[in-house]
Write a protein that holds these residues in place. Sequence first.
Motif, PDB file in Angstrom:
ATOM      1  N   ASP A 204      66.980  -6.709  88.739  1.00 28.25           N
ATOM      2  CA  ASP A 204      65.736  -6.019  89.048  1.00 28.25           C
ATOM      3  C   ASP A 204      64.882  -5.854  87.795  1.00 28.25           C
ATOM      4  O   ASP A 204      65.332  -6.064  86.671  1.00 28.25           O
ATOM      5  CB  ASP A 204      65.999  -4.659  89.692  1.00 28.25           C
ATOM      6  CG  ASP A 204      66.771  -3.700  88.787  1.00 28.25           C
ATOM      7  OD1 ASP A 204      67.087  -4.086  87.648  1.00 28.25           O
ATOM      8  OD2 ASP A 204      67.054  -2.577  89.219  1.00 28.25           O
ATOM      9  N   PHE A 205      63.634  -5.483  87.984  1.00 29.76           N
ATOM     10  CA  PHE A 205      62.653  -5.357  86.911  1.00 29.76           C
ATOM     11  C   PHE A 205      63.084  -4.343  85.858  1.00 29.76           C
ATOM     12  O   PHE A 205      62.903  -4.560  84.650  1.00 29.76           O
ATOM     13  CB  PHE A 205      61.303  -4.950  87.517  1.00 29.76           C
ATOM     14  CG  PHE A 205      60.175  -4.846  86.520  1.00 29.76           C
ATOM     15  CD1 PHE A 205      59.341  -5.925  86.284  1.00 29.76           C
ATOM     16  CD2 PHE A 205      59.946  -3.671  85.821  1.00 29.76           C
ATOM     17  CE1 PHE A 205      58.293  -5.836  85.375  1.00 29.76           C
ATOM     18  CE2 PHE A 205      58.904  -3.570  84.909  1.00 29.76           C
ATOM     19  CZ  PHE A 205      58.083  -4.663  84.684  1.00 29.76           C
ATOM     20  N   MET A 206      63.675  -3.241  86.279  1.00 33.21           N
ATOM     21  CA  MET A 206      64.038  -2.168  85.367  1.00 33.21           C
ATOM     22  C   MET A 206      65.336  -2.465  84.617  1.00 33.21           C
ATOM     23  O   MET A 206      65.674  -1.770  83.663  1.00 33.21           O
ATOM     24  CB  MET A 206      64.182  -0.852  86.132  1.00 33.21           C
ATOM     25  CG  MET A 206      62.921  -0.403  86.833  1.00 33.21           C
ATOM     26  SD  MET A 206      61.552  -0.149  85.675  1.00 33.21           S
ATOM     27  CE  MET A 206      62.186   1.238  84.752  1.00 33.21           C
ATOM     28  N   GLY A 207      66.089  -3.480  85.044  1.00 38.22           N
ATOM     29  CA  GLY A 207      67.363  -3.781  84.398  1.00 38.22           C
ATOM     30  C   GLY A 207      68.440  -2.761  84.700  1.00 38.22           C
ATOM     31  O   GLY A 207      69.439  -2.674  83.991  1.00 38.22           O
ATOM     32  N   SER A 208      68.235  -1.986  85.768  1.00 42.10           N
ATOM     33  CA  SER A 208      69.180  -0.911  86.089  1.00 42.10           C
ATOM     34  C   SER A 208      70.346  -1.398  86.934  1.00 42.10           C
ATOM     35  O   SER A 208      71.347  -0.702  87.071  1.00 42.10           O
ATOM     36  CB  SER A 208      68.453   0.216  86.837  1.00 42.10           C
ATOM     37  OG  SER A 208      67.846  -0.282  88.024  1.00 42.10           O
ATOM     38  N   SER A 209      70.217  -2.574  87.524  1.00 43.57           N
ATOM     39  CA  SER A 209      71.271  -3.122  88.361  1.00 43.57           C
ATOM     40  C   SER A 209      71.604  -4.535  87.893  1.00 43.57           C
ATOM     41  O   SER A 209      70.723  -5.382  87.786  1.00 43.57           O
ATOM     42  CB  SER A 209      70.832  -3.153  89.830  1.00 43.57           C
ATOM     43  OG  SER A 209      71.815  -3.763  90.646  1.00 43.57           O
ATOM     44  N   ALA A 210      72.869  -4.773  87.591  1.00 42.50           N
ATOM     45  CA  ALA A 210      73.299  -6.092  87.126  1.00 42.50           C
ATOM     46  C   ALA A 210      74.511  -6.528  87.928  1.00 42.50           C
ATOM     47  O   ALA A 210      75.264  -5.699  88.448  1.00 42.50           O
ATOM     48  CB  ALA A 210      73.620  -6.066  85.635  1.00 42.50           C
ATOM     49  N   ALA A 211      74.697  -7.833  88.031  1.00 42.98           N
ATOM     50  CA  ALA A 211      75.788  -8.368  88.842  1.00 42.98           C
ATOM     51  C   ALA A 211      76.194  -9.728  88.305  1.00 42.98           C
ATOM     52  O   ALA A 211      75.487 -10.337  87.487  1.00 42.98           O
ATOM     53  CB  ALA A 211      75.361  -8.468  90.312  1.00 42.98           C
ATOM     54  N   PHE A 212      77.338 -10.190  88.798  1.00 39.64           N
ATOM     55  CA  PHE A 212      77.780 -11.547  88.493  1.00 39.64           C
ATOM     56  C   PHE A 212      77.575 -12.393  89.750  1.00 39.64           C
ATOM     57  O   PHE A 212      78.141 -12.100  90.809  1.00 39.64           O
ATOM     58  CB  PHE A 212      79.243 -11.564  88.058  1.00 39.64           C
ATOM     59  CG  PHE A 212      79.705 -12.925  87.621  1.00 39.64           C
ATOM     60  CD1 PHE A 212      79.184 -13.514  86.474  1.00 39.64           C
ATOM     61  CD2 PHE A 212      80.649 -13.623  88.362  1.00 39.64           C
ATOM     62  CE1 PHE A 212      79.588 -14.777  86.085  1.00 39.64           C
ATOM     63  CE2 PHE A 212      81.073 -14.890  87.964  1.00 39.64           C
ATOM     64  CZ  PHE A 212      80.537 -15.466  86.821  1.00 39.64           C
ATOM     65  N   PHE A 213      76.743 -13.436  89.628  1.00 36.86           N
ATOM     66  CA  PHE A 213      76.302 -14.249  90.757  1.00 36.86           C
ATOM     67  C   PHE A 213      76.853 -15.670  90.669  1.00 36.86           C
ATOM     68  O   PHE A 213      77.191 -16.160  89.598  1.00 36.86           O
ATOM     69  CB  PHE A 213      74.767 -14.382  90.758  1.00 36.86           C
ATOM     70  CG  PHE A 213      74.002 -13.112  90.939  1.00 36.86           C
ATOM     71  CD1 PHE A 213      73.565 -12.725  92.198  1.00 36.86           C
ATOM     72  CD2 PHE A 213      73.673 -12.314  89.853  1.00 36.86           C
ATOM     73  CE1 PHE A 213      72.826 -11.567  92.366  1.00 36.86           C
ATOM     74  CE2 PHE A 213      72.928 -11.161  90.013  1.00 36.86           C
ATOM     75  CZ  PHE A 213      72.513 -10.778  91.273  1.00 36.86           C
ATOM     76  N   ARG A 214      76.858 -16.337  91.823  1.00 33.49           N
ATOM     77  CA  ARG A 214      76.931 -17.790  91.873  1.00 33.49           C
ATOM     78  C   ARG A 214      75.878 -18.260  92.859  1.00 33.49           C
ATOM     79  O   ARG A 214      75.847 -17.816  94.013  1.00 33.49           O
ATOM     80  CB  ARG A 214      78.305 -18.288  92.328  1.00 33.49           C
ATOM     81  CG  ARG A 214      78.405 -19.833  92.231  1.00 33.49           C
ATOM     82  CD  ARG A 214      79.741 -20.354  92.718  1.00 33.49           C
ATOM     83  NE  ARG A 214      79.878 -20.176  94.152  1.00 33.49           N
ATOM     84  CZ  ARG A 214      81.047 -20.110  94.780  1.00 33.49           C
ATOM     85  NH1 ARG A 214      82.186 -20.163  94.088  1.00 33.49           N
ATOM     86  NH2 ARG A 214      81.105 -19.964  96.087  1.00 33.49           N
ATOM     87  N   THR A 215      74.993 -19.153  92.399  1.00 32.57           N
ATOM     88  CA  THR A 215      73.921 -19.663  93.240  1.00 32.57           C
ATOM     89  C   THR A 215      73.875 -21.178  93.149  1.00 32.57           C
ATOM     90  O   THR A 215      74.278 -21.772  92.139  1.00 32.57           O
ATOM     91  CB  THR A 215      72.553 -19.096  92.811  1.00 32.57           C
ATOM     92  OG1 THR A 215      72.385 -19.299  91.396  1.00 32.57           O
ATOM     93  CG2 THR A 215      72.452 -17.619  93.104  1.00 32.57           C
ATOM     94  N   ARG A 216      73.359 -21.810  94.173  1.00 35.52           N
ATOM     95  CA  ARG A 216      73.164 -23.257  94.189  1.00 35.52           C
ATOM     96  C   ARG A 216      71.807 -23.544  93.575  1.00 35.52           C
ATOM     97  O   ARG A 216      70.825 -22.886  93.917  1.00 35.52           O
ATOM     98  CB  ARG A 216      73.219 -23.764  95.633  1.00 35.52           C
ATOM     99  CG  ARG A 216      73.541 -25.234  95.771  1.00 35.52           C
ATOM    100  CD  ARG A 216      75.023 -25.471  95.605  1.00 35.52           C
ATOM    101  NE  ARG A 216      75.312 -26.910  95.608  1.00 35.52           N
ATOM    102  CZ  ARG A 216      76.469 -27.430  95.281  1.00 35.52           C
ATOM    103  NH1 ARG A 216      77.461 -26.639  94.932  1.00 35.52           N
ATOM    104  NH2 ARG A 216      76.666 -28.723  95.299  1.00 35.52           N
ATOM    105  N   VAL A 217      71.723 -24.521  92.673  1.00 33.11           N
ATOM    106  CA  VAL A 217      70.468 -24.705  91.938  1.00 33.11           C
ATOM    107  C   VAL A 217      69.612 -25.854  92.466  1.00 33.11           C
ATOM    108  O   VAL A 217      68.460 -25.979  92.069  1.00 33.11           O
ATOM    109  CB  VAL A 217      70.737 -24.949  90.428  1.00 33.11           C
ATOM    110  CG1 VAL A 217      71.528 -23.811  89.842  1.00 33.11           C
ATOM    111  CG2 VAL A 217      71.452 -26.276  90.203  1.00 33.11           C
TER     112      VAL A 217
END
Length: 591
Positions: A204-217
């Motif tokens: 998010d814009f505020m950097g308050s929520s972070a996660a580890f993702f896997r996405t198809r590019v």
Amino acid sequence: MPPLVFSRWHLSTAPALLTWILLLNIGNGNACKRGVPRLRLSYKDLLRSNSSRLLLGSGDGLAFQSFLVDETRAWLMVGAKNHIFLLHLDRPNEEPQKVFWPARKEQVERCRLAGKNAETECANFIRLLQPFNRSHVFACGTGSYQPICAFVQLGARAQEPGGSPIQLVANSVESGRGKCPFSPHEPFTGLLIDGELYSGTSSDFMGSSAAFFRTRVHKAAQNYIRTEQNQDHWLNEPVFIGAYLIPDTHNAHDDKVYVFLRETALEAGQWERRRIHARVARVCKNDVGGKRGLINRWSTFLKARLVCSIPGPQASETHFDQLEDVFLLRTRDPQSPLVFGLFTVSSGIFSGSAVCVYSMAAVRAAFSGPFAHKEGADYRWVEYKGRIPYPRPGTCPSETYDPLLHSTKDFPDDLISFMRNHQLMWGPVYPLGRKPILVRVNVPYRLRQLLVDRVETESGHYDVLFLGTDEGKVLKVGLTGGRGQDSEEISLEEISVSKVLSPILDMQFSPKRQELFVSSTHGLVQLSLYRCELYGKDCTDCCLARDPYCTWDGKGCSPYRLTEKRRARCQDALKADPVSQCQDTTAGEDR
């Protein structure tokens, strides 16, 4: 006489103070032996040594934050503010190719209205460069706080003189949310494997929520898997440092992606102050998410604490918990690389940095051990001693463990339920020797970047650490004699790579070319791994330097190559004995 009464402050602080005194002795008392580098070069001295070259100047505060090196085709791609550069390393005088990729004007204006700095934040800072195939690179930038990604095409024969220039594939531009951070200052990690991007970043814009993702590019559909949102026991204010694919067995279906991060520790205890812990986490590469409560969520995500500490008196320990950088040193066994971690600590008592080394055997042992669990009236963290579901949580679906499991969506309900609340392992991961291999305290700088080169010499292997500081310096430190009680640290070089004090932003190797690329906000420098001629003009000085890259060849101190035909030389970095070694080289010259 009344009994002695110690307050909580005395009990908790006295061992720490004693350990602090020991640390100061490490930082100061041995400085004459190993803290003072053999060579100390200012920026002007470095330029005069003919062992470096300024590849790109600072220009408009370009902030070179991402590198991609192709050793086979001898090019270096660099991500900067609004630009991607391609430098041809075999043609140093040729103008670099470049792509201009700014953020949209309306987004820049929104960024400014949100109170961000127009020069240092409201631009497209290229943070990710990952190879996709031989002709394309996947790139992501902050997009003036609206992350964007696209493919960069190298062009036909881009590595040859007169070849097609690199260009941005316009119709490939897509949202970078979950792939790249919003902020140019936020640490993050990204790793592209088989067309899928594993990324640890804010969402998010505020950097308050972070996660580890896997996405198809390269697919229109934005399928993704991520860690659970708003669940602190999964991740709590994480800062991601690095990610690596490491095979666990000879079966590729067991491959795992290991993630290194730091976060606020929930298990530190309600009576303790806010604590940061370093972590190693992992997921199965073939994890496609679970069912019911874990749809589009990792069903194999586990994490363990990384400990880097110095034992002190009365069973106390001084912990370096602020993980800053990680380097994976590959070995002949692809399943058993060594993990080098760079840590810092900062408190009201002292500040410093340390490097610890971990074996994959120790990492896997932690993930094979007991789980942590909250229970009891005060809901505190304890070792989980209940029934463990089958298959064991964190196991990849493969014929190695159960031929009937073909996908993580086949996991039974009790396993899915367990994995929703049990991410943390009870046992931590300790380093080799249970202590750091390098400690720097009571020094005017903090270590921020780490690279490791294993040099094979006639007397065995020798690990060389290249450490980037927050003052724009690169330290070169040799480690001999293994990592046990008999290990020895040799400070070889301290080099200023910038005219002004500024943090080292990134460092990358070119082992084939024996070069190091170092970036800061003020430029990009190409640096040789050695400056042998500066150690001295005679054999004794060359031998006493104990630099594994250098040897006395009978005429001068010159770069050493293990494959060279043996001539008169001294090269024993593990044990310098210039009397006998230089006599041998003299005899060799006479012959």
